[in-house]
Design a protein around this motif. Structure first.
Motif, short mmCIF file in Angstrom:
data_model
loop_
_atom_site.label_atom_id
_atom_site.label_comp_id
_atom_site.label_asym_id
_atom_site.label_seq_id
_atom_site.Cartn_x
_atom_site.Cartn_y
_atom_site.Cartn_z
N VAL A 1 0.83 -1.20 0.00
CA VAL A 1 0.00 0.00 0.00
C VAL A 1 0.87 1.25 0.00
O VAL A 1 1.95 1.28 0.60
N ILE A 2 0.39 2.28 -0.70
CA ILE A 2 0.95 3.61 -0.52
C ILE A 2 0.46 4.09 0.84
O ILE A 2 -0.73 4.00 1.14
N ASP A 3 1.36 4.58 1.66
CA ASP A 3 0.98 4.91 3.04
C ASP A 3 1.48 6.31 3.43
O ASP A 3 2.66 6.51 3.72
N TYR A 4 0.53 7.25 3.44
CA TYR A 4 0.82 8.59 3.96
C TYR A 4 0.10 8.82 5.30
O TYR A 4 0.04 9.96 5.77
N HIS A 5 -0.43 7.77 5.89
CA HIS A 5 -1.10 7.93 7.19
C HIS A 5 -0.09 8.41 8.24
O HIS A 5 -0.39 9.30 9.04
N ARG A 6 1.10 7.83 8.23
CA ARG A 6 2.11 8.26 9.21
C ARG A 6 2.52 9.71 8.97
O ARG A 6 2.80 10.45 9.91
N HIS A 7 2.50 10.12 7.70
CA HIS A 7 2.84 11.50 7.38
C HIS A 7 1.73 12.46 7.84
O HIS A 7 2.01 13.59 8.24
N GLN A 8 0.49 11.96 7.78
CA GLN A 8 -0.63 12.75 8.30
C GLN A 8 -0.46 12.98 9.80
O GLN A 8 -0.69 14.09 10.31
N LEU A 9 -0.04 11.93 10.53
CA LEU A 9 0.19 12.07 11.97
C LEU A 9 1.31 13.08 12.25
O LEU A 9 1.20 13.89 13.17
N ILE A 10 2.37 13.02 11.44
CA ILE A 10 3.46 13.98 11.60
C ILE A 10 2.97 15.39 11.32
O ILE A 10 3.29 16.35 12.05
N SER A 11 2.17 15.53 10.28
CA SER A 11 1.65 16.84 9.90
C SER A 11 0.83 17.45 11.03
O SER A 11 0.95 18.64 11.35
N GLU A 12 -0.02 16.62 11.66
CA GLU A 12 -0.84 17.11 12.76
C GLU A 12 0.01 17.47 13.98
O GLU A 12 -0.22 18.49 14.62
N LYS A 13 0.98 16.61 14.28
CA LYS A 13 1.81 16.85 15.46
C LYS A 13 2.65 18.11 15.32
O LYS A 13 2.79 18.89 16.27
N GLU B 1 2.11 20.50 13.09
CA GLU B 1 1.33 21.58 12.45
C GLU B 1 2.03 22.03 11.17
O GLU B 1 2.25 23.23 10.94
N ALA B 2 2.38 21.03 10.34
CA ALA B 2 3.23 21.29 9.17
C ALA B 2 2.45 21.49 7.87
O ALA B 2 3.03 21.84 6.85
N ASN B 3 1.14 21.19 7.86
CA ASN B 3 0.33 21.38 6.65
C ASN B 3 0.94 20.67 5.45
O ASN B 3 1.27 21.28 4.42
N MET B 4 1.11 19.35 5.57
CA MET B 4 1.74 18.55 4.53
C MET B 4 0.75 17.98 3.51
O MET B 4 1.15 17.36 2.53
N GLU B 5 -0.56 18.20 3.72
CA GLU B 5 -1.56 17.55 2.86
C GLU B 5 -1.39 17.89 1.39
O GLU B 5 -1.60 17.06 0.52
N ASP B 6 -1.02 19.14 1.09
CA ASP B 6 -0.86 19.53 -0.31
C ASP B 6 0.19 18.67 -1.00
O ASP B 6 0.12 18.46 -2.21
N SER B 7 1.15 18.19 -0.23
CA SER B 7 2.20 17.36 -0.81
C SER B 7 1.71 15.94 -1.05
O SER B 7 1.79 15.43 -2.17
#
Length: 251
Positions: A80-92, A94-100
């Motif tokens: 699987v492509i997995d950006y769930h961990r990156h979502q957690l990092i983004s929230e922690k 406050e990096a606003n990584m979703e656009d990436s």
């Protein structure tokens, strides 16, 4: 200079009949470690691997795929492509990584990461004496696969892999590939279409002969005919919708 890996790669073919021998968890974990050591774009590590051991889940995935070896194998993996961990990092942070990771580039990065990890696993498994077959057919119903495996947003199943000890009557052999000079270009892409067409004609004769020998004359189609039959009909037309529902290709 050793050519062991070269020789191993040249022997690769898809195995679709396996013995009932189970691959041990220890061996599977070694294979996963080999997959993790594949190159990963910008060290983002955008893939995860689901080991499917539950019999009911395998049966459900078989319904999606339509292939018996989704169940009849030594072990089943889903990449699987997995950006769930990156979502957690983004929230922690406050990096606003979703656009990436919701972009088309994020989708490409994740797909490449998954493919590289899978090929590491495939080559390592074949070195151990196992056979493998990739399962793109799990994309026949992505939403169903996501439900079966309980995949969160920003996690997308790209393919599976069945592994195991090849059955005694497994008689697969490497299919001929396009001529090296047809796919390997120096400095610029060759645009000598006349030469490229001649290479395709020669390759078509080789593939037709391969199928005829393998099937005692029951099949004799060329590669061009096979590709035309497949690509002239629309495949998995819901894919864009499935990607966007999972949180991909939104930007």
């Amino acid at each position: 200079m050793s050519e062991y890996v070269y020789d191993l790669a040249k022997r690769h073919h898809s195995v679709r009949k396996f013995k009932s021998d189970r691959i041990s968890r220890d061996t599977v974990e070694k294979l996963i470690e080999a997959g993790q050591m594949a190159s990963t774009s910008s060290y983002l590590q955008t893939t995860s691997i689901i080991g499917v051991e539950d019999a009911e889940k395998k049966e459900a995935l078989k319904e999606v795929s339509g292939q018996p070896y989704v169940v009849e194998n030594g072990y089943l993996l889903v990449f699987v492509i997995d950006y769930h961990r990156h979502q957690l990092i983004s929230e922690k942070l406050e990096a606003n990584m979703e656009d990436s990771f919701e972009s088309a580039e994020g989708l490409l990065v994740g797909t490449v990461d998954a493919a590289l990890a899978a090929q590491n696993i495939a080559l390592t498994a074949e070195d151990m004496g196992y056979g493998i077959v990739y399962l793109g057919s799990l994309r026949n119903d992505v939403q169903r696969v996501r439900e079966i495996l309980k995949l969160p947003e920003h996690v997308f199943p790209v393919f599976g892999m069945a592994l195991g000890v090849p059955a005694d009557n497994e008689n697969g052999s490497p299919k001929p590939r396009l001529p090296r000079e047809h796919v390997f270009h120096i400095d610029t892409y060759s645009q000598d279409d006349e030469q490229l067409s001649k290479q395709l004609e020669e390759y078509d004769r080789e593939v037709s002969q391969y199928y005829s020998q393998r099937t005692n004359g029951e099949r004799s189609e060329t590669w061009s005919q096979q590709v035309a039959a497949f690509m002239s009909s629309k495949q998995r037309t819901e894919m864009k919708e499935w990607l966007q529902m999972a949180g991909f290709n939104r930007k």
